[in-house]
Motif scaffolding. Structure first.
Motif, short mmCIF file in Angstrom:
data_model
loop_
_atom_site.label_atom_id
_atom_site.label_comp_id
_atom_site.label_asym_id
_atom_site.label_seq_id
_atom_site.Cartn_x
_atom_site.Cartn_y
_atom_site.Cartn_z
N THR A 1 74.53 69.73 36.17
CA THR A 1 73.09 70.60 36.03
C THR A 1 73.32 71.67 37.05
OG1 THR A 1 71.87 68.58 34.98
CG2 THR A 1 70.82 70.39 35.98
N LEU A 2 73.73 71.32 38.20
CA LEU A 2 73.99 72.36 39.25
C LEU A 2 74.84 73.50 38.69
CD1 LEU A 2 74.46 70.35 42.54
CD2 LEU A 2 72.26 71.35 41.62
N ASN A 3 75.82 73.26 37.97
CA ASN A 3 76.87 74.33 37.64
C ASN A 3 76.22 75.14 36.29
OD1 ASN A 3 78.79 73.53 39.23
ND2 ASN A 3 79.89 72.01 37.86
N ALA A 4 75.43 74.53 35.57
CA ALA A 4 75.04 75.02 34.42
C ALA A 4 73.71 76.09 34.95
CB ALA A 4 74.20 74.04 33.47
N TYR A 5 72.81 75.46 35.74
CA TYR A 5 71.75 76.21 36.52
C TYR A 5 72.42 77.48 37.20
CZ TYR A 5 67.59 77.17 39.15
OH TYR A 5 66.46 77.69 39.47
N GLY A 6 73.41 77.39 37.95
CA GLY A 6 74.11 78.42 38.46
C GLY A 6 74.67 79.55 37.59
N SER A 7 75.17 78.92 36.64
CA SER A 7 75.74 79.97 35.92
C SER A 7 74.63 80.73 35.06
CB SER A 7 76.72 79.28 34.78
OG SER A 7 77.71 78.57 35.25
N PHE A 8 73.62 80.14 34.72
CA PHE A 8 72.41 80.69 34.14
C PHE A 8 71.95 81.65 35.15
CE2 PHE A 8 67.72 80.53 34.55
CZ PHE A 8 67.42 81.35 34.04
N MET A 9 71.74 81.68 36.35
CA MET A 9 71.58 82.50 37.37
C MET A 9 72.50 83.72 37.27
SD MET A 9 68.55 81.82 38.81
CE MET A 9 67.53 80.49 39.13
N CYS A 10 73.80 83.37 37.38
CA CYS A 10 74.87 84.71 37.32
C CYS A 10 74.56 85.51 36.22
CB CYS A 10 76.04 83.76 37.37
SG CYS A 10 76.48 82.97 38.89
N ILE A 11 74.33 84.85 34.88
CA ILE A 11 74.19 85.74 33.95
C ILE A 11 73.00 86.46 34.01
CG2 ILE A 11 73.88 85.53 31.35
CD1 ILE A 11 75.58 83.23 31.32
N ALA A 12 71.91 85.94 34.39
CA ALA A 12 70.63 86.58 34.47
C ALA A 12 70.84 87.85 35.32
CB ALA A 12 69.47 85.77 34.72
N PHE B 1 70.23 81.38 27.13
CA PHE B 1 71.26 81.50 28.08
C PHE B 1 71.85 80.10 28.33
CE2 PHE B 1 69.31 85.54 30.26
CZ PHE B 1 69.98 86.42 29.42
N VAL B 2 71.04 79.22 28.56
CA VAL B 2 71.29 77.88 29.00
C VAL B 2 72.01 77.17 27.86
CG1 VAL B 2 70.79 75.54 29.45
CG2 VAL B 2 69.67 77.22 30.55
N LEU B 3 71.75 77.37 26.31
CA LEU B 3 72.43 76.87 25.41
C LEU B 3 73.83 77.50 25.15
CD1 LEU B 3 69.71 76.72 22.57
CD2 LEU B 3 71.01 74.66 23.66
N CYS B 4 73.93 78.69 25.50
CA CYS B 4 75.22 79.35 25.30
C CYS B 4 76.26 79.02 26.48
CB CYS B 4 75.14 81.04 25.45
SG CYS B 4 74.52 81.79 24.27
N ILE B 5 75.75 78.95 27.71
CA ILE B 5 76.55 78.38 28.93
C ILE B 5 76.97 76.70 28.38
CG2 ILE B 5 76.21 77.49 31.38
CD1 ILE B 5 74.41 80.03 31.49
N VAL B 6 76.02 75.82 28.13
CA VAL B 6 76.33 74.54 27.93
C VAL B 6 77.24 74.34 26.86
CG1 VAL B 6 75.58 72.19 27.62
CG2 VAL B 6 74.25 73.69 29.14
N GLY B 7 77.01 75.49 25.84
CA GLY B 7 77.59 75.26 24.37
C GLY B 7 79.27 75.69 24.72
N ILE B 8 79.34 76.76 25.60
CA ILE B 8 80.81 77.03 25.91
C ILE B 8 81.53 75.91 26.40
CG2 ILE B 8 82.15 78.74 27.09
CD1 ILE B 8 80.01 80.77 26.63
N SER B 9 81.10 75.43 27.65
CA SER B 9 81.62 74.51 28.46
C SER B 9 81.87 73.24 27.53
CB SER B 9 81.05 74.02 29.60
OG SER B 9 79.74 73.59 29.49
N THR B 10 80.85 72.69 26.52
CA THR B 10 81.14 71.45 25.64
C THR B 10 82.17 71.78 24.92
OG1 THR B 10 78.62 71.18 25.94
CG2 THR B 10 80.00 69.99 24.26
#
Length: 468
Positions: A295-306, A326-335
């Motif tokens: 969750t920390l990684n996904a939240y941090g990635s969301f902040m970076c993209i924004a 944004f979150v769906l894209c980030i988690v979708g790619i890593s999944t």
């Protein structure tokens, strides 16, 4: 938490004083809980798997934790002062457009780390729920999406729960480990080697430094008057104690298991405890530990993209719908990466991610030198969104130093993806992280100091009062 929304409404925008809240203890529990997890155990085990003995591996890991933890916690102490996510402050050193360079690399890094962690979490969920690893990965990804969309408050609650579960699970595992094995014999076997000792230092230091680009994201809601020293201690002690606990368990597990540990990490760690219901609870604890860090990684990635998007779109605000996308894209790619690579390329992919570490240790050095020694905590918050403002589009001093810092590390990198020409002369030890911190810091300071190109802006806490 009364009177405050559970789901976060802000993203990369400045947090006004009227919305500041929280206690320093939550910083400790967040980072303590985030580090009581299986990937940290595996990282500690590498010190033994790659040739070190138990005694000197433990010493080396602790030294690396302290050194890297200092760097990481210095970033964390910026959060209350600035009231901003970590990476947006890079615009001071790189320019509004120039900051996109490290931002893109950080996004790749954390999406990739989530992919590798998702595989381990999927295994734990699969064993616990008696489903396939693939189904476990999908369940895990769904949970991460929900928690990341909820944001800051939920993440800190997650950290507190993870700390409690982690303490119980790790205490149980250590008691079992000490009661059925002769640990004293392992500690008596001491064969010091600079190569394996420095490897242990590098493993733990790199682990801590990797948190640098987003640690302030989780302290930015604290009141601006919060003591920087106390913030530093809360963040640093939580991270160092949590990760060292995990890595100590990894060292003992690898030493006792021999070749049985690699490739079977989750099952072996649980087998140290028991079977049946206890094993199920341990699988749950491992899965929950991965939930926190993912969750920390996904939240941090969301902040970076924004932050990247906002560089090219003035006064950009993230709506709830955009946040979800944004979150769906980030988690979708890593999944997707986890599903594709769970049986094949993830080992090589992890080496590539470790190679990417070289691209943000120089960022860390530049950011810390600028914040503490050049601007001395005085950032023009309003100018961070203006390409034509004080910090400009491109800051070539910061960008040039950053590029030099990346290049100077190349001879010292040792990963499965790339190995530098000087590594063999250092006994196959990767010291690139140390070079990447020290050299850019020494180069950037005189150049930035000599430039003296900025008027002294308001401290962030004074800006907060003006905004109110």
């Amino acid at each position: 938490m009364s009177g405050k929304p559970l789901i976060e409404t802000r993203s990369i925008d400045f947090i006004p004083e009227s919305e500041r809240h929280g206690r320093l203890f939550s910083q400790f529990t967040l980072w303590f809980g985030a580090n009581l997890q299986i990937t940290a155990i595996v990282t500690g085990a590498l010190a033994v798997v790659l040739g070190g003995d138990v005694f000197w591996s433990l010493i080396g890991l602790l030294i690396g934790q302290v050194f890297g933890g200092i760097v990481m916690a210095l970033h964390g102490a910026q959060g209350p002062r600035l009231g901003l996510p970590q990476m947006i402050s890079s615009r001071v050193q790189f320019g509004v457009f120039g900051a996109v360079i490290p931002l893109v690399l950080v996004c790749i890094m954390y999406i990739g780390f989530n992919a590798t962690g998702t595989v381990l979490a999927g295994q734990a969920i699969g064993r616990m729920a008696n489903i396939s690893d693939t189904s476990g990965i999908l369940v895990f990804a769904t949970v991460i999406v929900v928690l990341t969309v909820c944001g800051y408050r939920v993440i800190h609650v997650l950290g507190r729960v993870a700390s409690v579960l982690g303490v119980v699970a790790f205490a149980y595992l250590f008691v079992r480990l000490l009661s059925i094995n002769d640990i004293a014999t392992l500690l008596e076997n001491r064969h010091f080697s600079w190569n394996t000792f420095l490897l242990a230092v590098s493993l733990s230091a790199s682990w801590q430094i990797a948190f640098g680009p987003y640690v302030a994201d989780y302290s930015r809601y604290l009141p601006s008057a919060t003591s920087p020293l106390r913030t530093f201690l809360a963040v640093g002690l939580g991270s160092v104690l949590g990760s060292q606990t995990s890595m100590v368990l990894g060292v003992f597990a690898a030493a006792l298991a021999g070749g049985a540990f690699s490739g079977n990490e989750v099952n072996y760690i649980v087998s140290l405890g028991a079977s049946g219901m206890i094993a199920g609870l341990l699988f749950f604890s491992i899965g929950f530990g991965k939930v926190t860090i993912a969750t920390l990684n996904a939240y941090g990635s969301f902040m970076c993209i924004a932050t990247i998007v906002s560089a090219f779109q003035k006064r950009f605000t993230v709506s709830s719908g955009q946040r979800l996308v944004f979150v769906l894209c980030i988690v979708g790619i890593s999944t997707t990466l986890a599903l594709i690579g769970q049986h094949s390329f993830l080992s090589a992919f992890k080496s590539f991610l470790l190679f990417l570490l070289a691209f943000f240790t120089p960022w860390s050095a530049i950011n810390l030198v600028d914040y503490y020694f050049i601007t001395q905590e005085r950032y023009d918050i309003a100018a961070l969104d203006d390409p034509d403002g004080r910090y400009g589009r491109w800051n070539w001093v910061g960008i040039g130093t950053y590029g030099f810092g990346v290049l100077v590390q190349m001879p010292f990198i040792a990963t499965g993806f790339y190995t530098g020409p000087l590594v063999q002369h250092l006994g196959d030890t990767d010291i690139s992280w140390l070079v990447g911190l020290i050299v850019p810091a020494l180069v950037y300071y005189p150049l930035a100091k000599h430039g003296a190109r900025r008027q002294q802006p308001l401290p962030a806490q004074d800006y907060a009062q003006k905004q109110c």
